[in-house]
Design a protein around this motif. Structure first.
Motif, mmCIF file in Angstrom:
data_model
loop_
_atom_site.group_PDB
_atom_site.id
_atom_site.type_symbol
_atom_site.label_atom_id
_atom_site.label_comp_id
_atom_site.label_asym_id
_atom_site.label_seq_id
_atom_site.Cartn_x
_atom_site.Cartn_y
_atom_site.Cartn_z
ATOM 1 N N LYS A 24 9.025 1.380 -14.292
ATOM 2 C CA LYS A 24 8.569 2.420 -13.362
ATOM 3 C C LYS A 24 9.683 3.078 -12.564
ATOM 4 O O LYS A 24 9.422 4.005 -11.798
ATOM 5 C CB LYS A 24 7.579 1.804 -12.354
ATOM 6 N N VAL A 25 10.928 2.595 -12.721
ATOM 7 C CA VAL A 25 12.010 3.031 -11.834
ATOM 8 C C VAL A 25 13.269 3.378 -12.629
ATOM 9 O O VAL A 25 13.577 2.733 -13.630
ATOM 10 C CB VAL A 25 12.322 1.889 -10.824
ATOM 11 N N LEU A 26 13.961 4.416 -12.148
ATOM 12 C CA LEU A 26 15.280 4.763 -12.700
ATOM 13 C C LEU A 26 16.260 4.842 -11.534
ATOM 14 O O LEU A 26 15.903 5.310 -10.439
ATOM 15 C CB LEU A 26 15.201 6.116 -13.416
ATOM 16 N N ALA A 27 17.500 4.409 -11.771
ATOM 17 C CA ALA A 27 18.546 4.514 -10.741
ATOM 18 C C ALA A 27 19.804 5.059 -11.390
ATOM 19 O O ALA A 27 20.167 4.666 -12.507
ATOM 20 C CB ALA A 27 18.810 3.154 -10.113
ATOM 21 N N PHE A 28 20.463 5.981 -10.706
ATOM 22 C CA PHE A 28 21.670 6.622 -11.252
ATOM 23 C C PHE A 28 22.568 7.032 -10.098
ATOM 24 O O PHE A 28 22.130 7.157 -8.952
ATOM 25 C CB PHE A 28 21.289 7.840 -12.118
ATOM 26 N N LEU A 55 2.610 6.952 -3.883
ATOM 27 C CA LEU A 55 3.503 5.819 -3.604
ATOM 28 C C LEU A 55 2.745 4.690 -2.916
ATOM 29 O O LEU A 55 2.775 3.546 -3.355
ATOM 30 C CB LEU A 55 4.672 6.279 -2.722
ATOM 31 N N SER A 56 2.040 5.018 -1.847
ATOM 32 C CA SER A 56 1.435 3.965 -1.016
ATOM 33 C C SER A 56 0.247 3.297 -1.699
ATOM 34 O O SER A 56 -0.216 2.247 -1.246
ATOM 35 C CB SER A 56 1.027 4.540 0.340
ATOM 36 N N THR A 57 -0.262 3.870 -2.782
ATOM 37 C CA THR A 57 -1.383 3.255 -3.486
ATOM 38 C C THR A 57 -0.951 2.590 -4.791
ATOM 39 O O THR A 57 -1.796 2.226 -5.608
ATOM 40 C CB THR A 57 -2.472 4.316 -3.773
ATOM 41 N N ASP A 58 0.347 2.437 -4.990
ATOM 42 C CA ASP A 58 0.848 1.815 -6.217
ATOM 43 C C ASP A 58 1.756 0.638 -5.853
ATOM 44 O O ASP A 58 2.982 0.762 -5.832
ATOM 45 C CB ASP A 58 1.603 2.859 -7.062
ATOM 46 N N PRO A 59 1.150 -0.526 -5.553
ATOM 47 C CA PRO A 59 1.965 -1.666 -5.109
ATOM 48 C C PRO A 59 2.951 -2.139 -6.168
ATOM 49 O O PRO A 59 4.041 -2.618 -5.817
ATOM 50 C CB PRO A 59 0.936 -2.752 -4.780
ATOM 51 N N ASP A 60 2.612 -1.993 -7.462
ATOM 52 C CA ASP A 60 3.574 -2.395 -8.499
ATOM 53 C C ASP A 60 4.830 -1.533 -8.428
ATOM 54 O O ASP A 60 5.948 -2.018 -8.626
ATOM 55 C CB ASP A 60 2.957 -2.269 -9.893
ATOM 56 N N LEU A 61 4.628 -0.252 -8.142
ATOM 57 C CA LEU A 61 5.781 0.650 -8.040
ATOM 58 C C LEU A 61 6.636 0.297 -6.832
ATOM 59 O O LEU A 61 7.867 0.216 -6.942
ATOM 60 C CB LEU A 61 5.313 2.108 -7.955
ATOM 61 N N THR A 62 6.012 0.100 -5.680
ATOM 62 C CA THR A 62 6.821 -0.208 -4.487
ATOM 63 C C THR A 62 7.571 -1.522 -4.687
ATOM 64 O O THR A 62 8.740 -1.640 -4.313
ATOM 65 C CB THR A 62 5.963 -0.246 -3.204
#
Ligand code: AMP
Ligand code: ZN
Length: 115
Positions: A24-28, A55-62
């Motif tokens: 769910k995440v990318l960093a660069f 954002l605030s409704t997706d705990p897996d993402l946070t």
């Protein structure tokens, strides 16, 4: 989002120096670094800013965002000397890219308060 610069990086339509990718995440690395290490951590789905309910409704993402921040700051050696995490939101904060991103800044002493 078709014309969002960070969505285009996610789709590999424009190049970036990627340091981490998860489901769910990318960093660069930031293209215009404000510190010796300046990395952006972003969700791979388009979320406008930190106030977006996607954002605030997706705990897996946070969870994944904060796991990424912890891993990157360890891997890039920022943890020992310290670093800063910044999210700009709106005009007064100088937000320029309207796709949520967490700035990780380190590798030098950072002044406070910010400008
Ligand atoms: P902000 O001002 O908080 O919206 O931050 C946007 C950041 O995105 C700035 O630090 C820019 O240097 C960075 N940025 C813009 N375009 C790119 C790009 N193509 N690759 C990497 N970083 C970028
Ligand atoms: Zn986007």
């Amino acid at each position: 989002m078709t014309d969002c610069v960070f969505c285009r990086i996610i789709r590999r339509e424009i190049p970036a120096n990627i340091v981490l990718e998860t489901e769910k995440v990318l960093a660069f690395h930031d293209i215009n670094p404000e510190a010796p290490t300046h990395v952006l951590v972003i969700p791979k789905k388009h979320i406008a800013n930190i106030r977006d309910e996607k954002l605030s409704t997706d705990p897996d993402l946070t969870t994944e965002i904060f796991q990424a921040i912890q891993k990157i700051t360890s891997d890039l050696g920022l943890a020992e000397d310290g670093f800063r995490v910044v999210v700009n939101c709106g005009e007064n904060a100088g937000e320029t890219v309207h796709h949520l991103h967490f700035h990780l800044l380190g590798g030098r002493e950072l002044t406070w308060p910010p400008g």
